[in-house]
Design a protein around this motif. Structure first.
Motif, PDB file in Angstrom:
ATOM      1  N   PRO A 264       0.806  -1.239   0.000  1.00 56.75           N
ATOM      2  CA  PRO A 264       0.000   0.000   0.000  1.00 56.75           C
ATOM      3  C   PRO A 264       0.832   1.279   0.000  1.00 56.75           C
ATOM      4  O   PRO A 264       0.316   2.339  -0.345  1.00 56.75           O
ATOM      5  CB  PRO A 264      -0.835  -0.123   1.286  1.00 56.75           C
ATOM      6  CG  PRO A 264      -0.065  -1.081   2.152  1.00 56.75           C
ATOM      7  CD  PRO A 264       0.586  -2.041   1.212  1.00 56.75           C
ATOM      8  N   ASP A 265       2.118   1.195   0.373  1.00 60.86           N
ATOM      9  CA  ASP A 265       2.954   2.394   0.398  1.00 60.86           C
ATOM     10  C   ASP A 265       3.755   2.595  -0.884  1.00 60.86           C
ATOM     11  O   ASP A 265       4.583   3.511  -0.963  1.00 60.86           O
ATOM     12  CB  ASP A 265       3.925   2.322   1.589  1.00 60.86           C
ATOM     13  CG  ASP A 265       3.194   2.356   2.919  1.00 60.86           C
ATOM     14  OD1 ASP A 265       2.182   3.065   3.006  1.00 60.86           O
ATOM     15  OD2 ASP A 265       3.627   1.659   3.861  1.00 60.86           O
ATOM     16  N   LEU A 266       3.504   1.762  -1.874  1.00 61.41           N
ATOM     17  CA  LEU A 266       4.178   1.906  -3.163  1.00 61.41           C
ATOM     18  C   LEU A 266       3.401   2.892  -4.031  1.00 61.41           C
ATOM     19  O   LEU A 266       2.180   2.797  -4.158  1.00 61.41           O
ATOM     20  CB  LEU A 266       4.263   0.552  -3.863  1.00 61.41           C
ATOM     21  CG  LEU A 266       4.996   0.503  -5.209  1.00 61.41           C
ATOM     22  CD1 LEU A 266       6.471   0.844  -5.019  1.00 61.41           C
ATOM     23  CD2 LEU A 266       4.852  -0.874  -5.842  1.00 61.41           C
ATOM     24  N   ASN A 267       4.105   3.847  -4.632  1.00 65.38           N
ATOM     25  CA  ASN A 267       3.480   4.825  -5.524  1.00 65.38           C
ATOM     26  C   ASN A 267       3.980   4.587  -6.944  1.00 65.38           C
ATOM     27  O   ASN A 267       5.162   4.775  -7.235  1.00 65.38           O
ATOM     28  CB  ASN A 267       3.834   6.249  -5.094  1.00 65.38           C
ATOM     29  CG  ASN A 267       3.277   6.593  -3.732  1.00 65.38           C
ATOM     30  OD1 ASN A 267       2.125   6.300  -3.436  1.00 65.38           O
ATOM     31  ND2 ASN A 267       4.095   7.197  -2.885  1.00 65.38           N
ATOM     32  N   LEU A 268       3.084   4.183  -7.815  1.00 65.53           N
ATOM     33  CA  LEU A 268       3.455   3.920  -9.203  1.00 65.53           C
ATOM     34  C   LEU A 268       3.242   5.156 -10.060  1.00 65.53           C
ATOM     35  O   LEU A 268       2.216   5.831  -9.964  1.00 65.53           O
ATOM     36  CB  LEU A 268       2.622   2.777  -9.779  1.00 65.53           C
ATOM     37  CG  LEU A 268       3.036   1.342  -9.486  1.00 65.53           C
ATOM     38  CD1 LEU A 268       2.166   0.401 -10.290  1.00 65.53           C
ATOM     39  CD2 LEU A 268       4.499   1.095  -9.786  1.00 65.53           C
ATOM     40  N   ASP A 269       4.221   5.431 -10.911  1.00 65.07           N
ATOM     41  CA  ASP A 269       4.090   6.434 -11.965  1.00 65.07           C
ATOM     42  C   ASP A 269       4.099   5.645 -13.265  1.00 65.07           C
ATOM     43  O   ASP A 269       5.141   5.196 -13.733  1.00 65.07           O
ATOM     44  CB  ASP A 269       5.261   7.416 -11.899  1.00 65.07           C
ATOM     45  CG  ASP A 269       5.172   8.504 -12.957  1.00 65.07           C
ATOM     46  OD1 ASP A 269       4.226   8.472 -13.762  1.00 65.07           O
ATOM     47  OD2 ASP A 269       6.062   9.364 -12.990  1.00 65.07           O
ATOM     48  N   LEU A 270       2.907   5.425 -13.833  1.00 70.20           N
ATOM     49  CA  LEU A 270       2.759   4.581 -15.013  1.00 70.20           C
ATOM     50  C   LEU A 270       2.864   5.445 -16.265  1.00 70.20           C
ATOM     51  O   LEU A 270       2.031   6.322 -16.493  1.00 70.20           O
ATOM     52  CB  LEU A 270       1.417   3.855 -14.964  1.00 70.20           C
ATOM     53  CG  LEU A 270       1.233   2.615 -15.836  1.00 70.20           C
ATOM     54  CD1 LEU A 270       2.319   1.591 -15.583  1.00 70.20           C
ATOM     55  CD2 LEU A 270      -0.148   2.006 -15.602  1.00 70.20           C
ATOM     56  N   ILE A 271       3.907   5.200 -17.070  1.00 67.80           N
ATOM     57  CA  ILE A 271       4.188   6.007 -18.259  1.00 67.80           C
ATOM     58  C   ILE A 271       3.876   5.147 -19.479  1.00 67.80           C
ATOM     59  O   ILE A 271       4.640   4.250 -19.832  1.00 67.80           O
ATOM     60  CB  ILE A 271       5.662   6.451 -18.278  1.00 67.80           C
ATOM     61  CG1 ILE A 271       6.045   7.124 -16.959  1.00 67.80           C
ATOM     62  CG2 ILE A 271       5.930   7.390 -19.458  1.00 67.80           C
ATOM     63  CD1 ILE A 271       7.538   7.270 -16.755  1.00 67.80           C
ATOM     64  N   LEU A 272       2.752   5.419 -20.121  1.00 72.53           N
ATOM     65  CA  LEU A 272       2.302   4.596 -21.238  1.00 72.53           C
ATOM     66  C   LEU A 272       2.516   5.339 -22.547  1.00 72.53           C
ATOM     67  O   LEU A 272       1.853   6.342 -22.818  1.00 72.53           O
ATOM     68  CB  LEU A 272       0.824   4.230 -21.071  1.00 72.53           C
ATOM     69  CG  LEU A 272       0.460   3.497 -19.770  1.00 72.53           C
ATOM     70  CD1 LEU A 272      -1.015   3.153 -19.746  1.00 72.53           C
ATOM     71  CD2 LEU A 272       1.318   2.251 -19.598  1.00 72.53           C
ATOM     72  N   GLU A 273       3.456   4.873 -23.342  1.00 70.54           N
ATOM     73  CA  GLU A 273       3.709   5.448 -24.657  1.00 70.54           C
ATOM     74  C   GLU A 273       4.519   4.454 -25.471  1.00 70.54           C
ATOM     75  O   GLU A 273       5.147   3.540 -24.940  1.00 70.54           O
ATOM     76  CB  GLU A 273       4.429   6.789 -24.546  1.00 70.54           C
ATOM     77  CG  GLU A 273       5.738   6.780 -23.788  1.00 70.54           C
ATOM     78  CD  GLU A 273       6.382   8.163 -23.782  1.00 70.54           C
ATOM     79  OE1 GLU A 273       6.972   8.519 -24.812  1.00 70.54           O
ATOM     80  OE2 GLU A 273       6.269   8.873 -22.761  1.00 70.54           O
ATOM     81  N   GLU A 274       4.479   4.647 -26.783  1.00 72.48           N
ATOM     82  CA  GLU A 274       5.175   3.704 -27.661  1.00 72.48           C
ATOM     83  C   GLU A 274       6.670   4.001 -27.743  1.00 72.48           C
ATOM     84  O   GLU A 274       7.458   3.128 -28.085  1.00 72.48           O
ATOM     85  CB  GLU A 274       4.568   3.760 -29.074  1.00 72.48           C
ATOM     86  CG  GLU A 274       3.048   3.601 -29.105  1.00 72.48           C
ATOM     87  CD  GLU A 274       2.553   2.372 -28.375  1.00 72.48           C
ATOM     88  OE1 GLU A 274       3.189   1.309 -28.505  1.00 72.48           O
ATOM     89  OE2 GLU A 274       1.535   2.467 -27.663  1.00 72.48           O
TER      90      GLU A 274
END
Length: 299
Positions: A118-128
């Motif tokens: 629960p303390d993990l912060n994801l920065d999801l970068i979606l691009e080709e």
């Protein structure tokens, strides 16, 4: 060279304003200005063009900004490694993936990752675009080919294929093709040949177009293709893992599919011991294993 002056220069170059940089650094505008003037005197050059709307880097300023940006990314990487706990998983993890895989496969599973950490912060970068992991544009990448960059830890996750899908409603209304030639009687939904995509998918599209497809809906990523298919617009080309992930999708002509597309997970060698990276790697591996056992993945 004075690192404190470089740190302030980097903040000003990034913000484009003495005032904004001062707010970030908790310094007065005059203090920031003095540090910039001191750095310019030390280097005997002008780093910024000054005008009423803000600051613009000179050619020499651009060179220095490139250097401080690389230094900052390295420091961020070192800081991340230092902050990694011996036993806990917490903090920010920047993950990059293609739009299709990230939105269709990864994002729907992330609740289980958050339940565990629960303390993990994801920065999801979606691009080709392939981000530069050694330069810290992201921490972890999931890519549809083996990474070519050096100094990366890489792990093959699975192999996928592009296949044909439609909804039951569409097939009831328009009929299901009995062989590949009958694709010419349907609207085909696929990525445009000029869009960034795996070569195997483009080759499948090229082959199907030889059957005189009268109507094509072009989309620049597989998420958009999937949305068009589930809204009954035609027969779409999607990754075969969608067969087990969305009950609305029905595989059409199972014998028609692309060649294999390898899927790799990669991260910089310097993050090999990172608890965050290890937790994410293990989570993705476990999800793939579970999907295989459920018959939702082939390879």
């Amino acid at each position: 060279m004075d690192w404190d002056k470089l740190r302030i220069f980097h903040a000003v170059a990034d913000a484009g304003s003495l005032t904004a940089a001062g707010d970030t650094l908790h310094l007065s505008q005059s203090a920031v200005s003095r540090q910039i003037r001191g750095l310019e005197e030390q280097l005997n050059t002008t780093l910024f063009h000054r005008h009423a709307r803000g600051l613009i880097l000179t050619e020499q300023g651009e060179l220095l900004f490139d250097a401080t940006r690389a230094m900052t990314k390295r420091l961020d990487a070192a800081s991340a490694r230092i902050r990694d706990s011996e036993e806990e998983v917490f903090g920010e993890l920047r993950v990059t993936s293609t739009v299709g895989f990230g939105m269709l496969w990864l994002a729907p599973r992330l609740s289980r990752l958050y339940d565990r950490y629960p303390d993990l912060n994801l920065d999801l970068i979606l691009e080709e675009r392939v981000l530069d992991l050694p330069m810290r544009e992201a921490d972890v990448a999931i890519r549809m080919k083996e990474p070519a960059q050096a100094d990366l830890v890489r792990k093959k996750l699975l192999s996928i294929r592009m296949a044909l899908f439609a909804t039951r409603e569409y097939l009831d209304r328009h009929g299901a093709p009995e062989d590949e030639r009958q694709i010419g009687q349907h609207r085909l939904i696929c990525q445009h040949p000029n869009a960034i995509q795996v070569a195997a998918g483009a080759q499948l599209v090229q082959g199907l177009m030889t059957h005189g497809v009268p109507n094509v809906l072009w989309v620049n990523n597989y998420f958009g293709v999937g949305q068009a298919v589930v809204n009954h617009l035609g027969i779409g080309i999607l990754p075969n893992y969608m067969a087990g992930d969305d009950p609305r999708l029905i595989r059409v002509l199972p014998e028609v599919e692309s060649g294999e597309v390898p899927v790799f997970l990669a991260y910089p060698e310097e993050l090999r011991s990172s608890k965050r990276v290890g937790a994410f790697r293990d989570f993705v591996t476990e999800e793939i294993t579970a999907a295989r056992r459920a018959g939702a993945l082939d390879g």
